[in-house]
Scaffold this active site. Structure first.
Site, PDB file in Angstrom:
ATOM      1  CG  ASP A  53     -35.708  18.989  80.174  1.00 55.02           C
ATOM      2  OD1 ASP A  53     -36.565  18.291  79.309  1.00 55.02           O
ATOM      3  OD2 ASP A  53     -34.201  18.538  79.707  1.00 55.02           O
ATOM      4  CE1 TYR A  58     -30.051  14.979  80.443  1.00 52.49           C
ATOM      5  CE2 TYR A  58     -31.675  15.837  81.696  1.00 52.49           C
ATOM      6  CZ  TYR A  58     -30.549  15.686  80.309  1.00 52.49           C
ATOM      7  OH  TYR A  58     -30.630  16.391  79.625  1.00 52.49           O
ATOM      8  CE  LYS A  87     -34.726  15.758  77.266  1.00 58.21           C
ATOM      9  NZ  LYS A  87     -34.377  16.193  78.885  1.00 58.21           N
ATOM     10  CG  HIS A 119     -31.868  11.838  75.680  1.00 57.98           C
ATOM     11  ND1 HIS A 119     -31.469  11.869  77.286  1.00 57.98           N
ATOM     12  CD2 HIS A 119     -31.731  13.473  75.415  1.00 57.98           C
ATOM     13  CE1 HIS A 119     -31.018  12.622  77.489  1.00 57.98           C
ATOM     14  NE2 HIS A 119     -30.491  13.983  76.133  1.00 57.98           N
TER      15      HIS A 119
END
Length: 293
Positions: A53, A58, A87, A119
């Site tokens: 994920d 990120y 996302k 997100h």
């Protein structure tokens, strides 16, 4: 649970697309740096994880893609054997959604993403009360629907949506969301959201299962862990997956990654499940989306 051949060697849940999603995946929040990602992905694949994920915010999509390209052959696996989630970042909400999703695809170096989520219900740069937020969400969803139709996003969904956000989406979408990913643990059982997901056939998925580490020292969690001779983390993750809620524990430590995978060979009693669920008080350790219009 019956497994498909497309992803995972462990228990999975069905999505409304007909695909199956592993109950256990590696959460990659704050996992950065090529070597750190490579080590975590290597340990995860060895421990039986088949889901990963990531997210645009990120900053590790490219590192995940490179790690999988290098490591999948080591384990006799192909791209089809893993389930990849990413996302859409809040900065791409609205007009930038297609470009943002295609950038994720490019960064991962993949022809498709198994699951792509919006997100956050808000938009970067806009106040949570700004009434442009609903329009931006709708525009993002239409973009994801288009890429889903093209096969570039095998399933689409949302993260951090409230019951109101979900009901608005269900009232306007052409393609139903496959997944809602939100904070979920014994202190935040999300009863209303889970009912909404059940009503609309949406898979409810957990993040922050360990309460950012704070739940690992909760007296009730420790008592249950002692009863089963398991770690507090294993008990918290088991509490979720025993309710068919997929989990995404994050760790960069191979030993912890292995420990977090050992949650399918024991069962919590109804009484102990109830003790943990009774801790619910609507407490969030992460952001609260309820103010986003």
């Amino acid at each position: 649970m019956k497994m498909s051949s497309s992803a995972s060697t462990g228990p999975s849940v069905p999505l409304n697309t007909g695909a199956r999603m592993p109950l256990l995946g590696l959460g990659m929040y704050k996992l950065c740096g090529g070597e750190a990602v490579l080590q975590a992905v290597d340990a995860s694949l060895a421990a039986g994880y088949r889901a990963f994920d990531s997210a645009a915010v990120y900053g590790n999509e490219a590192e995940l893609g490179r790690a999988l390209k290098e490591l999948l052959p080591k384990y006799g696996l192909t791209r089809e054997d893993v389930f990849i989630t990413s996302k859409l970042g809040p900065k791409d909400q609205g007009e930038g959604a297609i470009e943002g999703a295609l950038h994720s695809l490019s960064s991962l170096g993949m022809e498709y993403i198994d699951l792509y989520l919006i997100h956050w219900p808000g938009t970067r740069g806009l106040d949570v009360t700004d009434h442009r937020n609903p329009g931006n969400r709708a525009q993002s969803w239409a973009a994801l629907e288009e890429l889903h139709t093209q096969g570039k996003l095998k399933a689409i969904g949302v993260s951090n949506y409230t019951p109101a956000h979900m009901k608005a989406l269900m009232g306007s979408c052409k393609t139903r969301p496959a997944v809602l990913q939100v904070e979920f643990h014994p202190l935040e059982c999300q009863t209303t959201l889970r009912s909404v997901c059940e009503e609309f056939g949406v898979c409810f998925q957990a993040y922050t299962s360990l309460g950012r580490g704070e739940l690992l020292t909760d007296p009730q969690v420790l008592q249950v862990a002692q009863t089963y001779q398991r770690t507090p983390a294993q008990v918290l993750l088991r509490w979720a997956v025993q309710q068919d809620v997929p989990v995404l524990p994050k760790s960069s430590t191979p030993e912890r990654i292995r420990e977090n995978a050992n949650i399918f060979d024991f069962t919590l009693s109804d009484g102990d499940m109830g003790k943990l669920s009774a801790l619910d008080r609507g407490h969030k350790f992460c952001w609260d989306p309820s103010q986003v219009v």
